[in-house]
Design a protein around this motif. Structure first.
Motif, PDB file in Angstrom:
ATOM      1  N   TRP A 517     -88.784  54.328  44.903  1.00 23.49           N
ATOM      2  CA  TRP A 517     -88.713  53.056  45.346  1.00 23.49           C
ATOM      3  C   TRP A 517     -89.296  52.315  43.689  1.00 23.49           C
ATOM      4  O   TRP A 517     -90.217  52.996  43.385  1.00 23.49           O
ATOM      5  N   LEU A 518     -88.808  51.550  43.361  1.00 24.46           N
ATOM      6  CA  LEU A 518     -89.148  50.680  42.183  1.00 24.46           C
ATOM      7  C   LEU A 518     -89.703  49.374  42.442  1.00 24.46           C
ATOM      8  O   LEU A 518     -89.143  48.347  43.169  1.00 24.46           O
ATOM      9  N   THR A 519     -90.963  49.059  41.789  1.00 28.79           N
ATOM     10  CA  THR A 519     -91.586  47.897  42.085  1.00 28.79           C
ATOM     11  C   THR A 519     -91.077  46.718  41.033  1.00 28.79           C
ATOM     12  O   THR A 519     -90.400  47.364  39.978  1.00 28.79           O
ATOM     13  N   PRO A 520     -91.203  45.597  41.167  1.00 27.16           N
ATOM     14  CA  PRO A 520     -90.535  44.468  40.212  1.00 27.16           C
ATOM     15  C   PRO A 520     -91.208  44.906  38.841  1.00 27.16           C
ATOM     16  O   PRO A 520     -90.378  44.948  37.685  1.00 27.16           O
ATOM     17  N   ARG A 521     -92.234  45.508  38.597  1.00 21.95           N
ATOM     18  CA  ARG A 521     -93.004  45.735  37.378  1.00 21.95           C
ATOM     19  C   ARG A 521     -92.376  46.974  36.806  1.00 21.95           C
ATOM     20  O   ARG A 521     -92.138  46.915  35.614  1.00 21.95           O
ATOM     21  N   GLN A 522     -92.018  47.843  37.524  1.00 22.23           N
ATOM     22  CA  GLN A 522     -91.316  48.958  36.995  1.00 22.23           C
ATOM     23  C   GLN A 522     -89.880  48.891  36.524  1.00 22.23           C
ATOM     24  O   GLN A 522     -89.433  49.227  35.500  1.00 22.23           O
ATOM     25  N   GLN A 523     -89.263  47.692  37.477  1.00 26.98           N
ATOM     26  CA  GLN A 523     -87.943  47.327  37.041  1.00 26.98           C
ATOM     27  C   GLN A 523     -88.002  46.694  35.725  1.00 26.98           C
ATOM     28  O   GLN A 523     -87.003  46.644  35.055  1.00 26.98           O
ATOM     29  N   SER A 524     -89.002  46.237  35.388  1.00 24.42           N
ATOM     30  CA  SER A 524     -88.999  45.113  33.892  1.00 24.42           C
ATOM     31  C   SER A 524     -89.010  46.030  33.003  1.00 24.42           C
ATOM     32  O   SER A 524     -88.888  45.529  31.691  1.00 24.42           O
ATOM     33  N   TRP A 525     -89.312  47.373  32.910  1.00 30.20           N
ATOM     34  CA  TRP A 525     -89.047  48.110  31.635  1.00 30.20           C
ATOM     35  C   TRP A 525     -87.817  48.382  31.148  1.00 30.20           C
ATOM     36  O   TRP A 525     -87.484  48.930  30.268  1.00 30.20           O
ATOM     37  N   ALA A 526     -86.789  48.209  32.204  1.00 24.45           N
ATOM     38  CA  ALA A 526     -85.284  48.421  32.000  1.00 24.45           C
ATOM     39  C   ALA A 526     -84.750  47.260  31.034  1.00 24.45           C
ATOM     40  O   ALA A 526     -85.129  46.220  31.210  1.00 24.45           O
ATOM     41  N   PRO A 527     -84.018  47.932  29.888  1.00 23.21           N
ATOM     42  CA  PRO A 527     -83.579  46.811  28.910  1.00 23.21           C
ATOM     43  C   PRO A 527     -82.269  46.028  29.631  1.00 23.21           C
ATOM     44  O   PRO A 527     -81.845  46.321  30.569  1.00 23.21           O
ATOM     45  N   SER A 528     -82.037  44.777  29.289  1.00 21.86           N
ATOM     46  CA  SER A 528     -81.380  43.887  29.726  1.00 21.86           C
ATOM     47  C   SER A 528     -79.754  44.622  29.702  1.00 21.86           C
ATOM     48  O   SER A 528     -79.423  45.564  28.632  1.00 21.86           O
ATOM     49  N   GLY A 529     -79.148  44.577  30.850  1.00 23.72           N
ATOM     50  CA  GLY A 529     -77.742  45.345  30.939  1.00 23.72           C
ATOM     51  C   GLY A 529     -77.598  46.565  31.598  1.00 23.72           C
ATOM     52  O   GLY A 529     -76.949  47.120  31.753  1.00 23.72           O
ATOM     53  N   THR A 530     -79.022  46.795  32.160  1.00 23.97           N
ATOM     54  CA  THR A 530     -79.099  48.262  32.594  1.00 23.97           C
ATOM     55  C   THR A 530     -78.437  48.174  34.146  1.00 23.97           C
ATOM     56  O   THR A 530     -78.443  47.249  34.846  1.00 23.97           O
ATOM     57  N   HIS A 531     -77.720  49.353  34.316  1.00 22.09           N
ATOM     58  CA  HIS A 531     -77.294  49.746  35.735  1.00 22.09           C
ATOM     59  C   HIS A 531     -78.249  50.675  36.848  1.00 22.09           C
ATOM     60  O   HIS A 531     -78.282  51.719  36.110  1.00 22.09           O
ATOM     61  N   PHE A 532     -78.557  50.104  37.753  1.00 19.91           N
ATOM     62  CA  PHE A 532     -79.381  51.072  38.549  1.00 19.91           C
ATOM     63  C   PHE A 532     -78.593  51.598  39.595  1.00 19.91           C
ATOM     64  O   PHE A 532     -78.036  51.278  40.677  1.00 19.91           O
ATOM     65  N   HIS A 533     -78.061  53.156  39.451  1.00 24.19           N
ATOM     66  CA  HIS A 533     -77.580  53.713  40.477  1.00 24.19           C
ATOM     67  C   HIS A 533     -78.704  54.018  41.400  1.00 24.19           C
ATOM     68  O   HIS A 533     -80.047  54.353  41.032  1.00 24.19           O
ATOM     69  N   GLN A 534     -78.365  54.434  42.704  1.00 21.32           N
ATOM     70  CA  GLN A 534     -79.440  54.653  43.706  1.00 21.32           C
ATOM     71  C   GLN A 534     -79.281  55.772  44.622  1.00 21.32           C
ATOM     72  O   GLN A 534     -78.185  55.922  45.030  1.00 21.32           O
ATOM     73  N   PHE A 535     -80.142  56.496  44.997  1.00 19.52           N
ATOM     74  CA  PHE A 535     -80.108  57.425  46.073  1.00 19.52           C
ATOM     75  C   PHE A 535     -81.622  57.376  47.164  1.00 19.52           C
ATOM     76  O   PHE A 535     -82.131  58.474  47.575  1.00 19.52           O
ATOM     77  N   VAL A 536     -82.218  56.370  46.936  1.00 22.62           N
ATOM     78  CA  VAL A 536     -83.422  55.995  47.422  1.00 22.62           C
ATOM     79  C   VAL A 536     -83.114  55.162  48.839  1.00 22.62           C
ATOM     80  O   VAL A 536     -82.670  54.210  48.975  1.00 22.62           O
ATOM     81  N   VAL A 537     -84.090  55.460  49.753  1.00 20.12           N
ATOM     82  CA  VAL A 537     -84.136  54.751  51.231  1.00 20.12           C
ATOM     83  C   VAL A 537     -85.430  54.099  51.361  1.00 20.12           C
ATOM     84  O   VAL A 537     -86.374  55.016  51.419  1.00 20.12           O
ATOM     85  N   PRO A 538     -85.808  52.891  51.587  1.00 18.09           N
ATOM     86  CA  PRO A 538     -84.680  51.844  51.657  1.00 18.09           C
ATOM     87  C   PRO A 538     -84.081  51.486  50.141  1.00 18.09           C
ATOM     88  O   PRO A 538     -85.021  51.765  49.095  1.00 18.09           O
TER      89      PRO A 538
END
Length: 619
Positions: A517-538
């Motif tokens: 799971w990613l917090t908002p701060r952790q997601q902020s390091w992704a550059p604009s246009g990033t696509h997040f593929h997921q296999f995390v629950v929730p």
């Protein structure tokens, strides 16, 4: 050209059709403010009867959806599919029509508005009129509706539902409902005109009429065959769900309303009715499923996304709705009671390629899997479900989400080692999950950032991608675990696996594969246009508007699936989680190995091709 009275005039109003009750409600409220309260009190009774009629149908629907209580006495093993649910979406149209007709009757027969509470003689008169007039009249008219013209334009709509359900009982055209209202009205008006009517008669007769209609259209046999063996004549006075279900499969027999004696007199009684009734009510009609998907409850709110509550709600992807909030306390109490529940229970059923599939639910909620003292209890429940499936002769049982958690039971390894002679194949389905995620990644991608990199799925994804010469930044603080995975790769590909310890390392990478799971701060390091593929629950919360977020790995079932009428959590109709689909592929391919523990990277492409071969499709 549309036949007259074959369409409801308010069919395009949607939920706004309930505003048609407005005049009755308004008239009642105004009468409460005025002096003439008694005269207009009939509006209240009509509205109350409408509510009670809807409640009867809903309660019967809930009972039909309780597979854990009814699985031994189900007439048809599969459930209602999405097509039937949509067809019966407006099953309650008849209640609106009958409310209008009841209002009209009160204006035409003013004595109906001033009836006593109870009159025993009136109930006897009504019963005689029902047996001698309503029953034979319905029988004759029902047979007429099976003639070519009437059936094509009117009655075929009712018979378009392949699995009888309480809502099917009232799902018919306006013409049929006009006639049905007359059949209901004959005993009530007859007793009232003679001066023996009562409010109790109206309530009792109308509600009992609906109750018996729902009983007949139930897909569960509720009448014990012992009663008919003790009192043989009773089988001609009261039909059963099995009896009426035969009418839906062999439409030239069993036309009666509630009393099979009229089929006997009209020589339309199907003689296998009683034999089939005995077979089903004895529980020997049960069919062993070929596949079981063992799921758990996510949270209190999603626990209400079940077939025995609101069928229409469960036929759409789960999302929190306002109408659920008042029921949250009840669901919370149910959660506390489930903590002491001894075993998994059946929740749904459908057919795929002629093979019966079922979902069983471990009575545990998502947060409970992270309580250290609950581990032993949860594993015990999962183990009991596996052993029960083994005793029944189930071929494959697939573990969903947290039921195969590595920290809980090593992805199912615990059970296979403890019971080496299991005939049922235990499958975590993660091989197909990995295949779905990997096939989402475009061929021109040269670098990815992977969280949850040392999990079962993370390891397999990293090893697979490095073979494609994709640089994989594996987020992990454990150098030992990283090196262990790196050594599994061939020497020529090891350089493509790179250990990183911070999210900042991926600030220039636009392909993130999220297994933790990613917090908002952790997601902020992704550059604009990033696509997040997921296999995390929730799933991670999509905080970034300049990025895109993939759904959990899933596959669409083949179009020939039968009886599927529930959405799997937040998935679309006909879509299941990849681990669910992975178990189905295991069954359809006839594989005899257990799929537990670490993923075999060499089987990822094999499992993917097998899934496509059997008609499953990526979403």
């Amino acid at each position: 050209m549309v036949a007259p009275l074959s369409r409801w005039p308010w069919e395009n109003l949607g939920h706004f059709k309930y505003l048609l009750y407005g005049p009755l409600l308004t008239k009642y409220l105004l009468s409460r403010l005025g002096e003439d309260t008694q005269k207009d009190n009939w509006c209240f009774h009509i509205l109350l009867i409408c509510c009670l009629r809807g409640a009867i149908h809903q309660l019967w629907s809930s009972y039909n959806g309780m597979y854990f209580l009814t699985q031994h006495r189900r007439i048809l093993q599969r459930g209602c599919d999405f097509k039937q649910i949509d067809r019966e979406w407006d099953w309650d149209n008849f209640i609106i029509l009958h409310a209008f007709l009841a209002s009209l009757a009160c204006y035409c027969f003013p004595f109906l508005t001033n009836l006593p509470v109870w009159n025993t003689r009136g109930c006897i008169y009504a019963l005689v009129l029902h047996i001698c007039v309503s029953e034979p009249l319905y029988y004759v008219i029902h047979r007429c509706f099976h003639s070519d013209s009437l059936f094509t334009h009117y009655h075929s709509f009712h018979h378009g539902s392949p699995v009888p359900h309480p809502y099917t009982a009232s799902n018919s055209t306006p013409l049929e409902q006009f006639i049905l209202s007359a059949i209901i009205g004959i005993p009530i008006l007859g007793a009232s005109i003679t001066g023996y009517g009562s409010k109790g008669l109206i309530y009792g007769y109308v509600l009992m009429f609906d109750f018996l209609r729902c009983l007949g259209h139930s897909s569960v046999e509720v009448v014990p065959h012992v009663i008919y063996e003790t009192l043989p004549l009773l089988k001609y006075l009261l039909y059963t769900p099995t009896y009426h279900s035969i009418h839906h499969t062999e439409m030239t027999t069993n036309y009666c309303l509630f009393m099979p004696i009229y089929d006997a007199l009209g020589k339309t009684l199907n003689h296998k009715s009683w034999e089939l009734h005995k077979k089903i009510s004895s529980g020997i009609n049960r069919r062993v499923p070929d596949f079981i998907f063992l799921v758990h409850i996510v949270d209190v709110m999603s626990s209400m996304h079940v077939s025995f509550l609101l069928r229409s709600f469960v036929s759409t992807p789960f999302t929190t709705r306002f109408f659920l909030i008042p029921f949250w306390p009840i669901a919370f109490v149910a959660m506390l009671l489930m903590w002491s529940s001894p075993k998994a229970f059946m929740a749904s059923s459908y057919n795929l390629k002629g093979r019966l599939q079922q979902s069983w639910v471990v009575p545990r909620y998502g947060f409970q899997y992270f309580l250290p003292f609950a581990v032993e209890s949860i594993n015990k429940r999962i183990e009991e479900a596996i052993l029960k499936a083994d005793r029944l002769g189930v071929k494959v049982i697939s573990l969903a989400a947290l039921n195969k958690n590595e920290a809980l039971n090593g992805g199912g390894t615990l059970f296979v080692k403890k019971h080496p002679n299991l005939k049922v194949r235990v499958v975590h389905g993660n091989t197909l999950t990995a295949a779905v995620i990997l096939n989402e990644i475009k061929e021109d991608v040269k670098e990815v950032f992977l969280t949850g990199a040392t999990s079962k799925l993370g390891r397999a994804i990293a090893l697979y991608l490095c073979r494609r010469r994709v640089r994989v930044m594996m987020l992990t603080l454990s150098t030992e675990r990283f090196q262990s995975i790196q050594k599994e790769a061939a020497a020529e590909f090891q350089s493509f696996l790179v250990q990183v310890t911070k999210h900042q390392a991926a600030q220039n990478c636009k392909t993130w594969i999220v297994g933790k799971w990613l917090t908002p701060r952790q997601q902020s390091w992704a550059p604009s246009g990033t696509h997040f593929h997921q296999f995390v629950v929730p799933q991670v919360i999509p905080f970034r508007r300049d990025c895109t977020y993939g759904d959990l790995a899933a596959m669409r079932l083949p179009p020939d699936v039968e009886g599927l009428g529930e959405c799997e959590y937040t998935m679309e109709r006909g879509v299941v989680h990849a681990c669910h689909a992975g178990g189905l592929v295991h069954l359809l391919e006839g594989w005899t190995h257990h799929e537990v523990g670490a993923l075999d990277v060499d089987r990822i492409d094999l499992v993917w091709k097998a899934a496509l071969k059997h008609g499953l499709k990526p979403v």
